[in-house]
Design an enzyme around this catalytic site. Structure first.
Site, PDB file in Angstrom:
ATOM      1  CB  SER A  27       7.121  -0.926  -1.916  1.00 49.78           C
ATOM      2  OG  SER A  27       5.708  -0.988  -1.792  1.00 49.78           O
ATOM      3  CE1 TYR A  67       7.082  -4.256  -5.922  1.00 55.40           C
ATOM      4  CE2 TYR A  67       5.597  -3.855  -4.081  1.00 55.40           C
ATOM      5  CZ  TYR A  67       6.391  -3.368  -5.103  1.00 55.40           C
ATOM      6  OH  TYR A  67       6.510  -2.025  -5.301  1.00 55.40           O
TER       7      TYR A  67
END
Length: 253
Positions: A143, A158
């Protein structure tokens, strides 16, 4: 790109509007046998039915990517049934927008177990079989949050997990290149319509974010799936250890 006689395993593919299902669709229509894996059995069956309705060769397997024993057993069974796994797409993921000061250990472990440990478990399970075949394509979902430290909907756990995925991918690429196995990462920016943002991506938020994207739009699942499709093709045999940014120019490095 032709994927006749190729077998692809895609995790996190039970979401109706997710990247996993769209990737399965792109590979299926090009001839691949696709195995959709997810913990969501209902979503899996709907996805498989959808692909089969258009002539695709689709199958499902219920899989918890945090359970190593289950993964090892499932991979053994899939190899027995299909003979091989040529392609692995580690797409399963989870995000939480919790700020670092508020993250509890349980939440940290959950985010890491799914986003990082799951990638390791699946990759480790398929590699011996790919090595035996002398061929393999692995793509891991990272990501933009793993590159810039957080984002719109992802917390520090994350970001850390996704940065870990990138480092892991590069190491696997170095170790496995001599055996005809490539391992790459895609790092999407904000992709609209997926379940990972929940109900936080309001129309007002979309408009605000869109102003910061040079391409002038929110990403779509097919933007990511098309890129994955190329990376797992035979034509990408000389690309390994790479991280492909898919963000419309919102982050360039």
């Amino acid at each position: 790109m032709n994927f006749d006689n190729r077998v692809a395993l895609i995790t996190g593919a039970g979401s109706e509007k997710g990247i996993g299902k769209e990737t399965a669709k792109q590979l299926s229509k090009r001839g691949a046998t696709v195995i959709l894996a997810d913990i969501n059995e209902e979503g899996l069956e709907l996805a498989v039915q959808d692909l089969k309705s258009t002539g695709g060769k689709a199958h499902s397997v219920k899989l918890d990517v945090t359970d190593k024993a289950q993964i090892d057993k499932s991979i053994t069974q899939l190899i027995e049934k299909f003979g091989k796994i040529d392609i692995l797409v580690n797409n399963a993921g989870i995000s939480r927008p919790t700020r670092v000061i508020d993250i509890e250990e349980k939440e940290w472990d959950l985010v890491f177990d799914i986003n990082m440990k799951g990638v390791f478990f699946l990759t480790q399970a398929v590699l011996p079989h790919m090595k035996k075949e002398g061929y393999g394509r692995i793509v891991n979902l990272s990501s933009v949050s793993g590159k810039r430290g957080g984002g719109i909907f992802g917390g520090s756990h994350y970001s850390a997990a996704k940065a870990g995925v990138t480092g892991f991918t590069k190491a696997v690429a170095r170790e496995m290149a001599e055996f005809g196995i490539t391992c790459n990462t895609v790092a999407p920016g904000l992709i609209g319509g997926t379940d990972i943002t929940g109900d936080m991506l309001t129309e007002e938020k979309k408009a605000e974010i869109r102003k910061e994207i040079p391409a002038g739009r929110i990403g779509r699942v097919d933007d990511v799936a098309n890129s994955i499709t190329f990376l797992v093709s035979e034509g990408a045999s000389y690309i390994t250890g790479e991280e492909l940014d898919i963000n419309g120019g919102s982050h360039i490095d």
